[in-house]
Motif scaffolding. Sequence first.
Motif, PDB file in Angstrom:
ATOM      1  N   ARG A  65      86.306 110.403  30.091  1.00 18.75           N
ATOM      2  CA  ARG A  65      87.114 110.060  28.908  1.00 18.75           C
ATOM      3  C   ARG A  65      86.719 108.690  28.372  1.00 18.75           C
ATOM      4  N   GLU A  66      86.565 107.734  29.281  1.00 18.71           N
ATOM      5  CA  GLU A  66      86.214 106.371  28.878  1.00 18.71           C
ATOM      6  C   GLU A  66      84.807 106.317  28.280  1.00 18.71           C
ATOM      7  N   ILE A  67      83.864 107.004  28.886  1.00 17.40           N
ATOM      8  CA  ILE A  67      82.488 107.038  28.368  1.00 17.40           C
ATOM      9  C   ILE A  67      82.464 107.685  26.986  1.00 17.40           C
ATOM     10  N   LEU A  68      83.217 108.757  26.811  1.00 20.40           N
ATOM     11  CA  LEU A  68      83.277 109.419  25.501  1.00 20.40           C
ATOM     12  C   LEU A  68      83.925 108.508  24.453  1.00 20.40           C
ATOM     13  N   ARG A  69      84.949 107.753  24.850  1.00 17.60           N
ATOM     14  CA  ARG A  69      85.580 106.802  23.920  1.00 17.60           C
ATOM     15  C   ARG A  69      84.571 105.749  23.471  1.00 17.60           C
ATOM     16  N   GLU A  70      83.784 105.228  24.419  1.00 24.34           N
ATOM     17  CA  GLU A  70      82.781 104.205  24.096  1.00 24.34           C
ATOM     18  C   GLU A  70      81.735 104.765  23.130  1.00 24.34           C
ATOM     19  N   HIS A  71      81.270 105.964  23.383  1.00 27.89           N
ATOM     20  CA  HIS A  71      80.252 106.562  22.525  1.00 27.89           C
ATOM     21  C   HIS A  71      80.803 106.942  21.159  1.00 27.89           C
ATOM     22  N   THR A  72      82.086 107.235  21.084  1.00 24.11           N
ATOM     23  CA  THR A  72      82.707 107.563  19.802  1.00 24.11           C
ATOM     24  C   THR A  72      82.534 106.401  18.824  1.00 24.11           C
ATOM     25  N   GLU A  73      82.612 105.185  19.328  1.00 23.81           N
ATOM     26  CA  GLU A  73      82.448 103.996  18.484  1.00 23.81           C
ATOM     27  C   GLU A  73      81.015 103.837  17.993  1.00 23.81           C
ATOM     28  N   LEU A  88      84.205 117.609  23.280  1.00 18.64           N
ATOM     29  CA  LEU A  88      83.402 118.545  22.488  1.00 18.64           C
ATOM     30  C   LEU A  88      82.380 117.766  21.673  1.00 18.64           C
ATOM     31  N   ALA A  89      81.296 118.467  21.279  1.00 19.05           N
ATOM     32  CA  ALA A  89      80.297 117.834  20.425  1.00 19.05           C
ATOM     33  C   ALA A  89      79.538 118.884  19.626  1.00 19.05           C
ATOM     34  N   ILE A  90      78.814 118.391  18.618  1.00 19.99           N
ATOM     35  CA  ILE A  90      77.921 119.233  17.829  1.00 19.99           C
ATOM     36  C   ILE A  90      76.510 118.674  17.935  1.00 19.99           C
ATOM     37  N   HIS A  91      75.518 119.520  17.632  1.00 19.58           N
ATOM     38  CA  HIS A  91      74.111 119.102  17.637  1.00 19.58           C
ATOM     39  C   HIS A  91      73.399 119.933  16.579  1.00 19.58           C
ATOM     40  N   ASN A  92      72.847 119.247  15.556  1.00 20.97           N
ATOM     41  CA  ASN A  92      72.086 119.951  14.518  1.00 20.97           C
ATOM     42  C   ASN A  92      71.136 118.991  13.833  1.00 20.97           C
ATOM     43  N   THR A  96      71.744 112.168  12.754  1.00 22.94           N
ATOM     44  CA  THR A  96      70.705 111.177  13.015  1.00 22.94           C
ATOM     45  C   THR A  96      70.109 111.431  14.399  1.00 22.94           C
ATOM     46  N   ARG A  97      68.900 110.960  14.586  1.00 24.53           N
ATOM     47  CA  ARG A  97      68.246 111.110  15.894  1.00 24.53           C
ATOM     48  C   ARG A  97      69.073 110.445  16.991  1.00 24.53           C
ATOM     49  N   ASP A  98      69.620 109.259  16.697  1.00 23.61           N
ATOM     50  CA  ASP A  98      70.428 108.553  17.701  1.00 23.61           C
ATOM     51  C   ASP A  98      71.650 109.372  18.104  1.00 23.61           C
ATOM     52  N   ASP A  99      72.324 109.977  17.124  1.00 24.44           N
ATOM     53  CA  ASP A  99      73.495 110.804  17.435  1.00 24.44           C
ATOM     54  C   ASP A  99      73.092 112.013  18.288  1.00 24.44           C
ATOM     55  N   ARG A 100      71.989 112.670  17.917  1.00 26.01           N
ATOM     56  CA  ARG A 100      71.535 113.836  18.690  1.00 26.01           C
ATOM     57  C   ARG A 100      71.172 113.428  20.113  1.00 26.01           C
ATOM     58  N   GLU A 101      70.484 112.309  20.262  1.00 30.64           N
ATOM     59  CA  GLU A 101      70.099 111.856  21.599  1.00 30.64           C
ATOM     60  C   GLU A 101      71.324 111.471  22.427  1.00 30.64           C
ATOM     61  N   SER A 102      72.324 110.878  21.798  1.00 29.18           N
ATOM     62  CA  SER A 102      73.573 110.554  22.511  1.00 29.18           C
ATOM     63  C   SER A 102      74.244 111.820  23.022  1.00 29.18           C
ATOM     64  N   VAL A 103      74.310 112.837  22.153  1.00 26.38           N
ATOM     65  CA  VAL A 103      74.924 114.112  22.540  1.00 26.38           C
ATOM     66  C   VAL A 103      74.150 114.734  23.700  1.00 26.38           C
ATOM     67  N   GLU A 104      72.827 114.742  23.613  1.00 27.51           N
ATOM     68  CA  GLU A 104      72.005 115.313  24.684  1.00 27.51           C
ATOM     69  C   GLU A 104      72.247 114.591  26.003  1.00 27.51           C
ATOM     70  N   LEU A 105      72.303 113.272  25.969  1.00 31.95           N
ATOM     71  CA  LEU A 105      72.535 112.481  27.184  1.00 31.95           C
ATOM     72  C   LEU A 105      73.922 112.742  27.760  1.00 31.95           C
ATOM     73  N   LEU A 106      74.938 112.717  26.903  1.00 34.40           N
ATOM     74  CA  LEU A 106      76.316 112.937  27.366  1.00 34.40           C
ATOM     75  C   LEU A 106      76.503 114.344  27.924  1.00 34.40           C
ATOM     76  N   ARG A 110      77.101 115.588  31.903  1.00 39.24           N
ATOM     77  CA  ARG A 110      78.289 116.409  32.080  1.00 39.24           C
ATOM     78  C   ARG A 110      79.591 115.770  31.572  1.00 39.24           C
ATOM     79  N   HIS A 111      79.472 114.813  30.655  1.00 35.41           N
ATOM     80  CA  HIS A 111      80.674 114.232  30.050  1.00 35.41           C
ATOM     81  C   HIS A 111      81.186 115.117  28.925  1.00 35.41           C
ATOM     82  N   ILE A 112      80.272 115.717  28.162  1.00 37.54           N
ATOM     83  CA  ILE A 112      80.650 116.690  27.136  1.00 37.54           C
ATOM     84  C   ILE A 112      80.719 118.045  27.824  1.00 37.54           C
TER      85      ILE A 112
END
Length: 194
Positions: A65-73, A88-92, A96-106, A110-112
Motif C-alpha cells: 500500500r505504501e509503495i503504491l502510494r509513493e508511486h501514485t505521486e 490496480l493498473a493499466i498498461h498501453n 509515457t515510457r516511465d509510467d509503463r516501466e513503473s507499472v511493469e516493475l510494480l 507483486r505490488h500491483i
Amino acid sequence: MANNPRRLQLMDDICYEKVIGSAGKHQVLIYVHTKQDTTDTACVIRDAAVANDTIRMFLKDETSREILREHTELVRNSVLKDLLPYGLAIHNGGMTRDDRESVELLFAKRHIQVLVSTSTLACGVNLPVHTVIIKGTQVFSPEKRALTEVNPLVVTQMLGCAGRLQYGEGIIITEHNKLEDYLSLIKSIASNRN
C-alpha cells in the motif's frame, strides 16, 4: 455487435467475477484490445470492487500500500493515479515510457495485483502471472472494416504469460460460437508444453 451494451456488460461482469476468484491469492493480467479498453475495464473492476466491498482483496499488505502510494505521486497518467492506490493498473502504448516501466516493475514485484493491458505487453515484456484473462476475442480490422477474430498466435502469446510460473490459469471471454475454436487452441498449447 461489439458496441452492444448488454454484451459489454456481460463481459465486464464475467471479467470481474474471474478477477475476484483469483484476488488475494494470485495476480491477474487482463488483456483487452484497445487503449480505451484498458481504462474502461480497470475502472469497471475498481468500481465494482468498491461497490461490493471486495477492493481490499487487491491490496497485498501495508508495505505494498505504501509503495503504491509513493508511486501514485510519481506517475503522470491520471487514470493510473486513480487506480494504483487500489492495487490496480493499466498498461498501453498511450502512456509515457516511465509510467509503463513503473507499472511493469510494480507488477513484477507483486505490488500491483490486477493489471489491464493491451496485447503489446505479451510481445515484449516478461511478466509471469498466475491468471490471464483475455476479455473479448474480436478486434476491428481497418482493412476489412469489420470485426475479426484475434490472431491465434497473439492469443497464444497472451496465454503464455500464465504458464511461466509452472502452472497458471488462462481464461478467454468470447462468443459462444467461437468456443470450440478456442478450446482447440488451448488443447494444442497444452500438448506443446508437455
